[in-house]
Design an enzyme around this catalytic site. Structure first.
Site, PDB file in Angstrom:
ATOM      1  CB  THR A 166      45.896  37.649  31.722  1.00  0.00           C
ATOM      2  OG1 THR A 166      45.614  38.784  32.531  1.00  0.00           O
ATOM      3  CG2 THR A 166      46.580  36.583  32.542  1.00  0.00           C
ATOM      4  CG  LEU A 167      44.219  33.796  28.904  1.00  0.00           C
ATOM      5  CD1 LEU A 167      42.813  33.353  28.526  1.00  0.00           C
ATOM      6  CD2 LEU A 167      45.079  32.580  29.267  1.00  0.00           C
ATOM      7  CG  PHE A 217      33.847  42.788  38.692  1.00  0.00           C
ATOM      8  CD1 PHE A 217      35.001  43.043  37.970  1.00  0.00           C
ATOM      9  CD2 PHE A 217      33.965  42.176  39.930  1.00  0.00           C
ATOM     10  CE1 PHE A 217      36.249  42.703  38.472  1.00  0.00           C
ATOM     11  CE2 PHE A 217      35.209  41.833  40.441  1.00  0.00           C
ATOM     12  CZ  PHE A 217      36.350  42.098  39.713  1.00  0.00           C
ATOM     13  NE  ARG A 240      41.319  34.792  45.149  1.00  0.00           N
ATOM     14  CZ  ARG A 240      41.617  35.284  43.950  1.00  0.00           C
ATOM     15  NH1 ARG A 240      41.012  34.801  42.882  1.00  0.00           N
ATOM     16  NH2 ARG A 240      42.493  36.254  43.810  1.00  0.00           N
ATOM     17  CG  ASP A 270      37.939  41.470  31.523  1.00  0.00           C
ATOM     18  OD1 ASP A 270      36.884  41.722  30.928  1.00  0.00           O
ATOM     19  OD2 ASP A 270      38.430  42.232  32.366  1.00  0.00           O
ATOM     20  CB  THR A 271      41.547  43.275  28.632  1.00  0.00           C
ATOM     21  OG1 THR A 271      42.603  42.636  29.348  1.00  0.00           O
ATOM     22  CG2 THR A 271      40.764  44.190  29.556  1.00  0.00           C
ATOM     23  N   GLY A 272      41.945  40.179  27.611  1.00  0.00           N
ATOM     24  CA  GLY A 272      42.824  39.298  26.842  1.00  0.00           C
ATOM     25  C   GLY A 272      44.297  39.582  27.083  1.00  0.00           C
ATOM     26  CD  GLU A 278      42.760  33.426  33.527  1.00  0.00           C
ATOM     27  OE1 GLU A 278      42.697  32.863  34.637  1.00  0.00           O
ATOM     28  OE2 GLU A 278      43.428  34.449  33.314  1.00  0.00           O
ATOM     29  CG  ASP A 279      39.690  33.624  36.647  1.00  0.00           C
ATOM     30  OD1 ASP A 279      40.348  34.023  35.662  1.00  0.00           O
ATOM     31  OD2 ASP A 279      39.739  34.201  37.747  1.00  0.00           O
ATOM     32  N   GLY A 282      42.485  32.534  40.512  1.00  0.00           N
ATOM     33  CA  GLY A 282      41.075  32.450  40.118  1.00  0.00           C
ATOM     34  C   GLY A 282      40.642  31.122  39.531  1.00  0.00           C
ATOM     35  CG  ASP A 284      39.938  38.389  43.333  1.00  0.00           C
ATOM     36  OD1 ASP A 284      40.001  38.100  42.123  1.00  0.00           O
ATOM     37  OD2 ASP A 284      40.606  39.294  43.856  1.00  0.00           O
TER      38      ASP A 284
HETATM   39  P1  IMP Z   1      42.320  39.990  31.299  1.00  0.00           P
HETATM   40  O1  IMP Z   1      41.722  41.370  31.324  1.00  0.00           O
HETATM   41  O2  IMP Z   1      41.768  39.173  30.163  1.00  0.00           O
HETATM   42  O3  IMP Z   1      43.822  40.068  31.279  1.00  0.00           O
HETATM   43  O4  IMP Z   1      41.875  39.272  32.616  1.00  0.00           O
HETATM   44  C1  IMP Z   1      42.704  39.262  33.723  1.00  0.00           C
HETATM   45  C2  IMP Z   1      42.086  38.698  34.936  1.00  0.00           C
HETATM   46  O5  IMP Z   1      41.216  39.645  35.475  1.00  0.00           O
HETATM   47  C3  IMP Z   1      41.240  37.452  34.844  1.00  0.00           C
HETATM   48  O6  IMP Z   1      41.969  36.287  34.773  1.00  0.00           O
HETATM   49  C4  IMP Z   1      40.526  37.527  36.160  1.00  0.00           C
HETATM   50  O7  IMP Z   1      41.324  36.985  37.182  1.00  0.00           O
HETATM   51  C5  IMP Z   1      40.361  39.011  36.356  1.00  0.00           C
HETATM   52  N1  IMP Z   1      38.989  39.401  36.057  1.00  0.00           N
HETATM   53  C6  IMP Z   1      38.473  39.866  34.905  1.00  0.00           C
HETATM   54  N2  IMP Z   1      37.161  40.073  35.016  1.00  0.00           N
HETATM   55  C7  IMP Z   1      36.840  39.718  36.283  1.00  0.00           C
HETATM   56  C8  IMP Z   1      35.609  39.667  37.017  1.00  0.00           C
HETATM   57  O8  IMP Z   1      34.519  39.982  36.531  1.00  0.00           O
HETATM   58  N3  IMP Z   1      35.700  39.224  38.300  1.00  0.00           N
HETATM   59  C9  IMP Z   1      36.856  38.832  38.878  1.00  0.00           C
HETATM   60  N4  IMP Z   1      38.016  38.851  38.231  1.00  0.00           N
HETATM   61  C10 IMP Z   1      38.011  39.292  36.948  1.00  0.00           C
HETATM   62 MG    MG Z   2      42.627  35.185  36.667  1.00  0.00          MG
END
Ligand code: IMP
Ligand code: MG
Length: 191
Positions: free
Chosen positions: A119-120, A164, A177, A115-117, A111-112, A56, A171
């Site tokens: 991943t980071l 979203f 993308r 979101d939930t955090g 990072e793109d 992303g 994506d």
């Molecule tokens: P996390 O929930 O913070 O772990 O986010 C994980 C990943 O979910 C992000 O890096 C994005 O690649 C993907 N993601 C979260 N929200 C969106 C969205 O709105 N569109 C596309 N990908 C998303």
């Molecule tokens: Mg991502």
């Protein structure tokens, strides 16, 4: 919000018709330039390793790196992420590790979306085990209302509500993308 302009979509199909633009390529470019200037200033002339989170962040890394005036190198990691759609798979694991060690280096994770955090938070933990000199996070988009882990980025492009989004690297089930603008994906959008 203006409708997705025709030149943002495939010239041969109408597949993306109806998508709305959240941030245009011009708005993205302006914000990325500002972020690059801030990162340059904070670096104070030191070297930087930019670690892009595949896939992303590919376009964001490409643009942000050119907006940062520094002696910079790239590396990439990949994590397990959203499954085949808009729902998170929950668990995070490293699919692709760094190519080069980062011990003693200034690292910027690119990072793109934060979101939930999950991943980071996971990535930060894994990267800190290598003892970088500094570890900062740049995210193009932030969805603070979705956070499950306590983590904030050092550089945020745009803070958005629980929407979203697709395009500019992001994506839906691996598609969209290559949209140049950041568009909204509605749950009822035909696939
Ligand atoms: P996390 O929930 O913070 O772990 O986010 C994980 C990943 O979910 C992000 O890096 C994005 O690649 C993907 N993601 C979260 N929200 C969106 C969205 O709105 N569109 C596309 N990908 C998303
Ligand atoms: Mg991502």
């Amino acid at each position: 919000m203006p409708p997705c302009s025709r030149d943002t979509v495939s010239m041969t199909t109408n597949t993306y018709q109806g998508l709305e633009v959240l941030y245009t390529r011009q708005q993205i470019a302006e914000r990325v330039a500002e972020m690059g200037a801030q990162i340059t200033q904070d670096l104070n002339g030191e070297k930087l390793v930019m670690v892009g989170v595949l896939k992303g962040a590919a376009f964001f890394l490409a643009d942000l790196s050119r907006a940062v005036q520094a002696d910079a190198t790239f590396d990439f990691v990949a994590t397990s992420s959203y499954g085949n759609g808009q729902r998170s798979s929950g668990a995070v694991k490293l699919i692709k590790d760094l190519d080069e060690p980062i011990e003693g280096k200034n690292v910027l994770v690119v990072e793109d979306i934060l979101d939930t955090g999950l991943t980071l938070s996971y990535l930060r933990k894994v990267l800190l085990q290598q003892h970088p000199k500094s570890l900062r996070i740049a995210t193009l988009l932030d969805k603070p209302s979705r956070r499950l882990e306590k983590i904030e980025a050092d550089y945020v492009g745009f803070s958005i509500p629980n929407l979203f989004v697709i395009g500019y690297g992001m994506d839906y089930a691996e598609r969209y993308r290559n949209l140049p603008d950041i568009c909204l994906m509605t749950p009822d959008h035909p696939e």
